[in-house]
Enzyme design. Structure first.
Site, PDB file in Angstrom:
ATOM      1  N   TYR A  81       2.311   5.325  12.507  1.00  0.00           N
ATOM      2  CA  TYR A  81       2.802   3.597  12.694  1.00  0.00           C
ATOM      3  C   TYR A  81       3.905   3.260  11.895  1.00  0.00           C
ATOM      4  CZ  TYR A  81      -0.857   3.236   8.755  1.00  0.00           C
ATOM      5  OH  TYR A  81      -1.630   3.645   7.460  1.00  0.00           O
TER       6      TYR A  81
ATOM      7  N   HIS B 129      -3.640   4.520   5.088  1.00  0.00           N
ATOM      8  CA  HIS B 129      -5.353   3.617   4.958  1.00  0.00           C
ATOM      9  C   HIS B 129      -6.556   4.457   4.296  1.00  0.00           C
ATOM     10  CE1 HIS B 129      -8.320   1.778   6.387  1.00  0.00           C
ATOM     11  NE2 HIS B 129      -8.987   2.321   6.479  1.00  0.00           N
TER      12      HIS B 129
ATOM     13  N   ARG C  53       0.621  -1.036   0.196  1.00  0.00           N
ATOM     14  CA  ARG C  53       0.016   0.253  -0.484  1.00  0.00           C
ATOM     15  C   ARG C  53       1.165   1.183  -0.175  1.00  0.00           C
ATOM     16  NH1 ARG C  53      -2.519   0.696   5.372  1.00  0.00           N
ATOM     17  NH2 ARG C  53      -1.539   2.179   5.562  1.00  0.00           N
TER      18      ARG C  53
HETATM   19  C1  LIG Z   1     -16.904  -5.895  10.149  1.00  0.00           C
HETATM   20  C2  LIG Z   1     -16.095  -4.254  10.135  1.00  0.00           C
HETATM   21  N1  LIG Z   1     -15.296  -3.912  10.895  1.00  0.00           N
HETATM   22  C3  LIG Z   1     -14.269  -2.477  11.558  1.00  0.00           C
HETATM   23  C4  LIG Z   1     -14.427  -1.764  10.314  1.00  0.00           C
HETATM   24  C5  LIG Z   1     -13.413  -1.017  10.299  1.00  0.00           C
HETATM   25  N2  LIG Z   1     -12.258  -0.920   9.170  1.00  0.00           N
HETATM   26  C6  LIG Z   1     -11.953  -0.162   7.693  1.00  0.00           C
HETATM   27  S1  LIG Z   1     -10.790  -0.446   7.242  1.00  0.00           S
HETATM   28  C7  LIG Z   1     -10.473  -1.686   8.297  1.00  0.00           C
HETATM   29  C8  LIG Z   1      -8.891  -2.465   8.045  1.00  0.00           C
HETATM   30  C9  LIG Z   1      -9.000  -3.056   6.961  1.00  0.00           C
HETATM   31  O1  LIG Z   1      -7.165  -3.644   6.747  1.00  0.00           O
HETATM   32  P1  LIG Z   1      -8.059  -4.790   5.762  1.00  0.00           P
HETATM   33  O2  LIG Z   1      -8.327  -6.226   5.572  1.00  0.00           O
HETATM   34  O3  LIG Z   1      -6.287  -5.485   5.702  1.00  0.00           O
HETATM   35  O4  LIG Z   1      -7.596  -4.625   4.534  1.00  0.00           O
HETATM   36  P2  LIG Z   1      -6.372  -3.017   3.979  1.00  0.00           P
HETATM   37  O5  LIG Z   1      -7.317  -1.487   4.288  1.00  0.00           O
HETATM   38  O6  LIG Z   1      -5.375  -3.281   3.987  1.00  0.00           O
HETATM   39  O7  LIG Z   1      -7.197  -3.037   2.717  1.00  0.00           O
HETATM   40  C10 LIG Z   1     -11.508  -1.864   9.381  1.00  0.00           C
HETATM   41  C11 LIG Z   1     -10.908  -2.683  10.878  1.00  0.00           C
HETATM   42  C12 LIG Z   1     -15.451  -1.858   9.064  1.00  0.00           C
HETATM   43  N3  LIG Z   1     -15.231  -1.560   8.054  1.00  0.00           N
HETATM   44  N4  LIG Z   1     -15.346  -3.369   9.159  1.00  0.00           N
END
Ligand SMILES: Cc1ncc(C[n+]2csc(CCOP(=O)(O)OP(=O)(O)O)c2C)c(N)n1
Length: 327
Positions: free
Chosen positions: A260, A252, A248
């Site tokens: 971080y 985020h 990435r």
């Molecule tokens: C069920 C749920 N819990 C928490 C969130 C908040 N949230 C949004 S993105 C994220 C992290 C996602 O990380 P990852 O799956 O590794 O995807 P990336 O953002 O790295 O592409 C979280 C916890 C959410 N959107 N849905």
């Protein structure tokens, strides 16, 4: 042109298209939000998750897919939507909240939906996995050999939906492929701090399905692993899990101060950006500079046109605010 040549050219062009799409979003997102960052302001209000660096995951998988195959993507969806062939004008208009957007401007960038190519995504992580298993079963019941692919992040692989979906898909031998884009972080949390196994591909064994690990953020290697998994699904042999190590290149979300992760980690990742690396590889493999330039400029032209369309498109009428809303 051999089919291998045309597939690789297609993958390169889609990666460039996706990157340019996001490069166009960047200045648009900050319009009206400065000098003090206010997420609610500007033509693109709300969170914005860019997929710069993750383009190989989308093209390596989608190069095997047909319009009738189903894809469910994540809150970081642009590269996957583009590789699946989502209408670019309607996608851009949706992100700007305009009336000719995919969902009439109601969904925004995390809720893109295009039934013409069976693409959807969701802001709820791992949410697309169950619907992908359902879509795969529906295809089988219709007598079609269409498959479904669910994309998720490595953080989402710790959700209950991940485990339930893998289990049932395996019990039913559903024609589905689960694709983990492992970019090492779930928001600010490193994978090592929240995932008990080093490789999510190992989790596939717990559900009696093949698990492929692909390193190097390499479109060709992803294409190869996807070919095996998608053929297995299409031929009725059941589901697979593919874990892709990717990167990435942005925070985020846009505006993320990224306290971080060390700045030199991002600098190092940008040095191995998969798009210029793939261009170099294609040139070494005998591709002409001119054909790559042409593919790039066509891809960029389509994106520019989509953004002009989106900007000049009208907002939906206020009186329609409650249409198509279910509560
Ligand atoms: C069920 C749920 N819990 C928490 C969130 C908040 N949230 C949004 S993105 C994220 C992290 C996602 O990380 P990852 O799956 O590794 O995807 P990336 O953002 O790295 O592409 C979280 C916890 C959410 N959107 N849905």
């Amino acid at each position: 042109m051999s089919s291998n040549h045309s597939k690789r050219l297609w993958m390169y062009a889609q990666m460039v298209k996706s990157r340019h799409f996001e490069d166009m979003i960047k200045p648009a997102y900050f319009e009206g939000k400065t000098p003090v960052f206010n997420m609610a302001k500007g033509p693109l209000p709300g969170e914005m998750h860019l997929s710069d660096g993750q383009e190989p995951c989308a093209v390596g998988i989608c190069a095997h897919l047909r319009p009738d195959d189903v894809v469910t993507a994540t809150h970081r969806p642009h590269h996957i939507a583009i590789a699946k062939g989502v209408d670019l004008n309607a996608m851009a208009a949706e992100i700007f909240g305009k009336k000719d957007g995919l969902a009439g401007g109601r969904g925004g960038h995390m809720h893109l939906f295009d039934p013409a190519v069976n693409f959807s995504c969701s802001g709820i992580i791992a949410q697309g996995m169950g619907p992908a298993v359902g879509a795969a079963m529906a295809a089988r019941m219709r007598g079609s050999d269409a498959v479904a692919v669910a994309f998720l992040g490595e953080g989402a692989a710790n959700q209950g939906a991940f485990h339930e979906s893998l289990n049932l898909a395996s019990v039913w031998k559903a024609p589905v492929v689960f694709v983990i884009e492992d970019n090492s972080y779930g928001i600010s949390v490193p994978k090592s701090a929240c995932t008990a196994v080093a490789s999510n591909a190992d989790r596939a064994a717990g559900y009696a399905m093949p698990g492929h690990h692909v390193g190097g953020n390499d479109p060709d290697a992803i294409y190869e692993a996807a070919g095996i998994a998608i053929e297995r699904a299409r031929s009725g042999s059941g589901p697979s899990l593919i874990e892709i190590e990717t990167s990435r290149l942005e925070g985020h979300f846009m505006g993320d101060p990224e306290g971080y992760r060390p700045k030199d980690e991002v600098r190092r990742l940008k040095e191995i950006d998969p798009i210029p690396a793939y261009r170099t590889r294609l040139l070494e493999a005998g591709f002409e500079e001119s054909e790559l330039d042409r593919a790039e400029s066509e891809a960029r032209g389509l994106v520019d046109q989509a953004f002009s369309f989106a900007r000049s498109n009208d907002y939906p009428e206020p009186k329609e605010a409650f249409d198509h809303v279910f509560a």
